[in-house]
Design a protein around this motif. Structure first.
Motif, PDB file in Angstrom:
ATOM      1  N   UNK A   7       0.831  -1.207   0.000  1.00  0.00           N
ATOM      2  CA  UNK A   7       0.000   0.000   0.000  1.00  0.00           C
ATOM      3  C   UNK A   7       0.866   1.258   0.000  1.00  0.00           C
ATOM      4  N   UNK A   8       1.938   1.250   0.804  1.00  0.00           N
ATOM      5  CA  UNK A   8       2.812   2.422   0.864  1.00  0.00           C
ATOM      6  C   UNK A   8       3.524   2.655  -0.465  1.00  0.00           C
ATOM      7  N   UNK A   9       3.969   1.573  -1.100  1.00  0.00           N
ATOM      8  CA  UNK A   9       4.655   1.719  -2.383  1.00  0.00           C
ATOM      9  C   UNK A   9       3.687   2.228  -3.453  1.00  0.00           C
ATOM     10  N   UNK A  10       2.455   1.760  -3.429  1.00  0.00           N
ATOM     11  CA  UNK A  10       1.451   2.268  -4.366  1.00  0.00           C
ATOM     12  C   UNK A  10       1.189   3.752  -4.118  1.00  0.00           C
ATOM     13  N   UNK A  11       1.112   4.132  -2.858  1.00  0.00           N
ATOM     14  CA  UNK A  11       0.934   5.531  -2.459  1.00  0.00           C
ATOM     15  C   UNK A  11       2.112   6.364  -2.980  1.00  0.00           C
ATOM     16  N   UNK A  12       3.320   5.829  -2.853  1.00  0.00           N
ATOM     17  CA  UNK A  12       4.519   6.526  -3.315  1.00  0.00           C
ATOM     18  C   UNK A  12       4.488   6.743  -4.827  1.00  0.00           C
ATOM     19  N   UNK A  13       4.063   5.728  -5.556  1.00  0.00           N
ATOM     20  CA  UNK A  13       3.955   5.870  -7.018  1.00  0.00           C
ATOM     21  C   UNK A  13       2.972   6.989  -7.372  1.00  0.00           C
ATOM     22  N   UNK A  14       1.854   7.045  -6.658  1.00  0.00           N
ATOM     23  CA  UNK A  14       0.874   8.111  -6.895  1.00  0.00           C
ATOM     24  C   UNK A  14       1.495   9.470  -6.618  1.00  0.00           C
ATOM     25  N   UNK A  15       2.320   9.551  -5.574  1.00  0.00           N
ATOM     26  CA  UNK A  15       2.976  10.821  -5.247  1.00  0.00           C
ATOM     27  C   UNK A  15       3.969  11.228  -6.334  1.00  0.00           C
ATOM     28  N   UNK A  16       4.606  10.253  -6.975  1.00  0.00           N
ATOM     29  CA  UNK A  16       5.505  10.559  -8.089  1.00  0.00           C
ATOM     30  C   UNK A  16       4.729  11.259  -9.203  1.00  0.00           C
ATOM     31  N   UNK A  17       3.538  10.761  -9.506  1.00  0.00           N
ATOM     32  CA  UNK A  17       2.718  11.369 -10.547  1.00  0.00           C
ATOM     33  C   UNK A  17       2.256  12.767 -10.136  1.00  0.00           C
ATOM     34  N   UNK A  18       1.835  12.916  -8.876  1.00  0.00           N
ATOM     35  CA  UNK A  18       1.379  14.222  -8.393  1.00  0.00           C
ATOM     36  C   UNK A  18       2.486  15.267  -8.463  1.00  0.00           C
ATOM     37  N   UNK A  19       3.728  14.829  -8.256  1.00  0.00           N
ATOM     38  CA  UNK A  19       4.870  15.750  -8.276  1.00  0.00           C
ATOM     39  C   UNK A  19       5.433  15.968  -9.676  1.00  0.00           C
ATOM     40  N   UNK A  20       4.780  15.395 -10.685  1.00  0.00           N
ATOM     41  CA  UNK A  20       5.243  15.519 -12.075  1.00  0.00           C
ATOM     42  C   UNK A  20       6.685  15.048 -12.231  1.00  0.00           C
ATOM     43  N   UNK A  21       6.983  13.897 -11.620  1.00  0.00           N
ATOM     44  CA  UNK A  21       8.328  13.338 -11.681  1.00  0.00           C
ATOM     45  C   UNK A  21       8.325  11.946 -12.322  1.00  0.00           C
ATOM     46  N   UNK A  22       7.318  11.674 -13.150  1.00  0.00           N
ATOM     47  CA  UNK A  22       7.194  10.343 -13.733  1.00  0.00           C
ATOM     48  C   UNK A  22       8.373   9.984 -14.640  1.00  0.00           C
ATOM     49  N   UNK A  23       9.054  10.985 -15.186  1.00  0.00           N
ATOM     50  CA  UNK A  23      10.191  10.695 -16.064  1.00  0.00           C
ATOM     51  C   UNK A  23      11.461  10.386 -15.277  1.00  0.00           C
ATOM     52  N   UNK A  24      11.435  10.591 -13.975  1.00  0.00           N
ATOM     53  CA  UNK A  24      12.623  10.358 -13.158  1.00  0.00           C
ATOM     54  C   UNK A  24      12.805   8.857 -12.894  1.00  0.00           C
ATOM     55  N   UNK A  25      14.059   8.385 -12.882  1.00  0.00           N
ATOM     56  CA  UNK A  25      14.324   6.949 -12.726  1.00  0.00           C
ATOM     57  C   UNK A  25      14.223   6.483 -11.269  1.00  0.00           C
TER      58      UNK A  25
END
Length: 316
Positions: free
Chosen positions: A178-196
């Motif tokens: 659940x936490x890792x899924x939450x973290x992935x969502x936060x990556x999208x919210x921060x517009x950092x999806x292109x970051x490795x």
């Protein structure tokens, strides 16, 4: 030879969306975005400075006898999930952090993330560790080389996002799907999806030991271990028993020219001095310097400092 620095009270003073409004009588009054919450705080051994403001709380956490157990008593309507922001401000001075954050870069990057009330009294962010985000993001940005970062016990990913925003390649480990899924969502919210960023559900100690055997190397390591926890396959984590093995595995994962290591420990009696001494063993032979102390939050009401955790951190 690793050198140790004086004991430091480290504040995260760049927050806009979070504030410790008041504390006292074993409680703390906090603002997370547009909502105000009351949570237990055993170390608040003084009287409250405010009165009417406590009645404005949207919810109060009612603890039970078990570790982190309890429930939220909602006084007003609270959304299931809402967004907060943190103005990431990389630090380019590597001594003790002054309260006014003098010496920081003005190149700010907003981290955007979601928060929510959870059964364990937490809301998805530990605001006091933002001082570490600013510190290691400055180190990464100034390094002018590719930096590989390992974030163990990564929770909702904010440290991982801070490192990635500064230019690092990040491996994020947490035992909670659940936490890792939450973290992935936060990556999208921060517009950092292109970051490795590699998002991995795994036991932190077992993963670090496997990485050491595989010869994987990291230039930066972030450790935020809980007092007690379980891995995805029931692996038991107890900080006093498990931390020495984790430090050993992490040392084997360090590159020849590491950039930083930071450890934050909550809810234990360990002194920052003890954590720093363990880190000194871990970083023996790398030179550099170690800072140690407490992560603290300053009240808006009476300027009192509330200790949240102990920490030790190393850099060249």
């Amino acid at each position: 030879m690793t050198s140790s620095q004086p004991f430091t009270f480290l504040e995260s003073s760049n927050w806009i969306d979070y504030a410790l409004l008041d504390s006292g009588d074993g409680l703390k009054l906090e603002r997370f975005g547009k909502y105000i919450f009351v949570r237990p705080e055993a170390q608040a051994m003084w009287k409250r400075s405010l009165e009417a403001e406590w009645k404005q709380a949207h919810a109060v956490f009612q603890p039970t006898g078990e570790e982190s157990g309890g429930h939220w008593d909602f006084k007003k309507k609270v959304e299931e999930k809402w967004e907060m922001h943190y103005p990431l401000t990389p630090r380019f001075d590597y001594g003790s952090a002054p309260r006014n954050n003098a010496g920081t870069s003005q190149r700010k990057k907003n981290l955007t993330f979601s928060v929510m009330t959870t059964p364990g009294r937490h809301l998805g962010v530990f605001p006091e560790v933002a001082a570490h985000w600013d510190w290691f993001s400055g180190l990464i940005a100034q390094s002018k080389r590719e930096i590989n970062v390992l974030n163990l016990f990564g929770y909702t990913g904010l440290a991982s996002l801070a490192a990635a925003a500064a230019g690092a390649k990040v491996t994020h480990i947490d035992a909670s799907k659940k936490s890792v899924s939450w973290a992935r969502d936060n990556q999208a919210l921060s517009n950092l999806m292109e970051k490795p960023i590699r998002w991995i559900v795994d036991d932190a100690l077992k993963f670090a030991q496997r990485e050491a055997r595989r010869g994987a190397k990291y230039d930066g390591i972030i450790l935020d271990p809980p007092k007690f926890g379980r891995g995805p396959k029931g692996e038991v984590w107890e900080v006093y028993k498990s931390l020495p093995s984790l430090f050993e595995a992490c040392r084997e994962c360090l590159s020849e020219n590491p950039l930083f290591v930071v450890t934050t420990i909550y809810a234990v009696r360990a002194s920052a001095i003890h954590v720093a001494q363990a880190m000194e063993d871990m970083m023996s032979g790398f030179g550099g310097k170690i800072e140690m102390g407490e992560l603290v939050t300053r009240e808006q009401s009476s300027e009192r400092l509330l200790s949240q955790a102990v920490y030790a951190r190393w850099c060249q």
